[in-house]
Design a protein around this motif. Structure first.
Motif: not given
Length: 478
Positions: A320-322, A137-142, A146-153, A117-126
């Motif tokens: 913007a639309d997860r 834009p705020e629509r990228f917020l989880s 929307g939301g964000g994810v860390i990719q390799d490249t 769980p920490a791996c996922t929730e820290l990523e979402t928070h950061v």
């Protein structure tokens, strides 16, 4: 209790050898300027020095570290050297290295929320932190759609954007039946080559990737984009995605996102914004005008592993639309089913990228942000931009050289006025010397030298020394 040898490194051995490795890294960083920036070995030289066969019995760890010094170091091009001005930065820093070490030590596989769980929730928070830090834009917020994810490249981010756009355009039919050859995507002639590879992998086809002409500043022309989209529609094709770039690899050109975004809205196309290196500059409010219009984007990417002192690999990707991304990439075999996933209350990042497995990348990003703070990050970005602007001024004031493109941030594209052969000779001699490392591109059909000021420890004295050496080699060019 069995006396059988375990072969594993004991905790005490790990502690002792771990201290030795950290000491070696610290010593390496303190002496990095003593090495030629670009490796001077010949092809095959490193491999020829390695034993033909693997060891039948384990070797002392001290021997491993000695061979790093003896065999590996000569074949390293020193990306962390403050005299590295080539390509783009691929930065490391103390907190990033230590965060990566902790991630390796924990050894978690964060494919599901339930697998750590920490791996996922820290990523979402950061990733939510970074939305505010970069003025996105705020629509990228989880907490929004929307939301964000860390990719390799950034290459993987572009592929995910292309896939999600493809499925949205086909109502998720192409995932089931494949592409029909009518989907068309749009990039500029200066867009990163990863989009071409993404078109190949996604089944769009390179012939259906339109290269839109650029203006005198090497930025995409929205009028040309609009004309090409209309022409393709009239020919029965299905336009579905445009990639705009905030800081192209060749010249740091800035595409006009507002105008491109309006074209995308008019034609209901997905807009992906690639800000791989230059996105880091948006930590400073005074540079955010360079990505005006980002509120029109469906997806956005930048790489902390380039200019934000977070060691490779760490590429931040927002949508913007997860739901569109998850519906495109989600597969749930029985062996991954679990109560948390079924509840719908958690994020499972396996649905946000190509691969199933994932590292705990957010840990090193968290360390970097907390160590430097916004203030520290801004300080170094501003310093690098200032040094690049000073270098550009030296070029402007030297009759032998000319700027080949605008210099909005930290990349200076310049050339000797004597022509391609002179510029090639200057670069080759500099790189052979080991004093610094430059790379080139072609702009407006002419070979152009690139000097990128962005390495973690680059200071004014390094840029001054680079200009002095360039001028020395220019004397030889005539």
């Amino acid at each position: 209790m069995s006396d059988e040898k375990s072969f594993h490194m004991t905790p005490d051995e790990f502690r002792r050898h771990g201290h030795a490795v950290v000491d070696w890294i610290a010593d390496y960083q303190s002496r990095i300027e003593s090495f030629p920036v670009r490796s001077q070995v010949k092809p095959g030289e490193i491999r020829a020095a390695l034993p033909a066969d693997p060891p039948a019995h384990g070797e002392p760890f001290d021997a491993l570290l000695k061979d790093v010094e003896r065999l590996i170091l000569p074949g390293v091009t020193h990306w962390q050297s403050p005299n590295f001005f080539a390509y783009f930065p691929c930065n490391a820093s103390g907190p990033g290295i230590l965060g990566d070490l902790l991630s390796s030590g924990l050894g978690v596989q964060g494919m599901l929320w339930s697998t750590s769980p920490a791996c996922t929730e820290l990523e979402t928070h950061v990733m939510d932190w970074l939305v505010a830090m970069l003025g996105l834009p705020e629509r990228f917020l989880s907490s929004r759609t929307g939301g964000g994810v860390i990719q390799d490249t950034a290459s993987s981010a572009a592929l995910c954007a292309l896939l999600a756009a493809r499925e949205r355009a086909t109502n998720y039919i192409s995932n089931k039946k494949g592409c029909d050859g009518r989907l068309v995507a749009y990039v500029s002639t200066q867009t990163h080559s990863s989009l071409e590879k993404a078109a190949m992998i996604a089944g769009i086809g390179v012939e259906n990737l339109r290269l839109i002409e650029v203006d005198q500043n090497l930025a995409m022309r929205p009028d040309a984009l609009a004309r090409q989209i209309e022409a393709d529609r009239s020919n029965g094709l299905t336009p579905f995605l445009v990639c705009a770039t905030v800081g192209t690899t060749s010249s740091n050109a800035m595409d006009p996102i507002v105008a491109i975004g309006e074209v995308c809205r008019q034609h209901s196309l997905w807009l992906h914004v690639d800000a791989a290196m230059s996105g880091t500059a948006m930590l400073c409010p005074e540079f955010r005008h360079l990505q005006n219009g980002v509120e029109l984007a469906d997806s956005y990417n930048f790489n902390p592993h380039k200019w934000m002192f977070t060691n490779f690999d760490c590429s931040c990707f927002w949508v913007a639309d997860r739901k569109a991304l998850i519906q495109t990439l989600s597969i749930l075999p029985e062996y991954l089913r679990n109560q948390a996933t079924e509840s719908g209350a958690v994020i499972d990042y396996r649905d946000w990228h190509i691969q199933l497995g994932r590292r705990f990348r957010s840990l090193k990003l968290w360390f970097v942000i907390r160590h430097y703070g916004i203030e520290g990050l801004q300080h170094h970005i501003r310093q690098h931009v200032q040094l690049a602007q000073q270098f550009a001024e030296w070029v402007r004031n030297d009759d032998r050289f000319e700027l080949a493109a605008p210099v909005p941030l930290n990349l200076v594209c310049f050339r000797h006025k004597s022509g391609d052969a002179a510029n090639q000779g200057i670069m080759d001699r500099l790189n052979r010397s080991g004093d610094l490392f430059l790379t080139h591109t072609k702009l407006h059909g002419k070979l152009t030298l690139r000097l990128c000021v962005a390495q973690t420890h680059t200071q004014a004295r390094h840029v001054e020394a680079a200009w002095k050496r360039i001028c020395e080699e220019a004397e030889r060019a005539g």
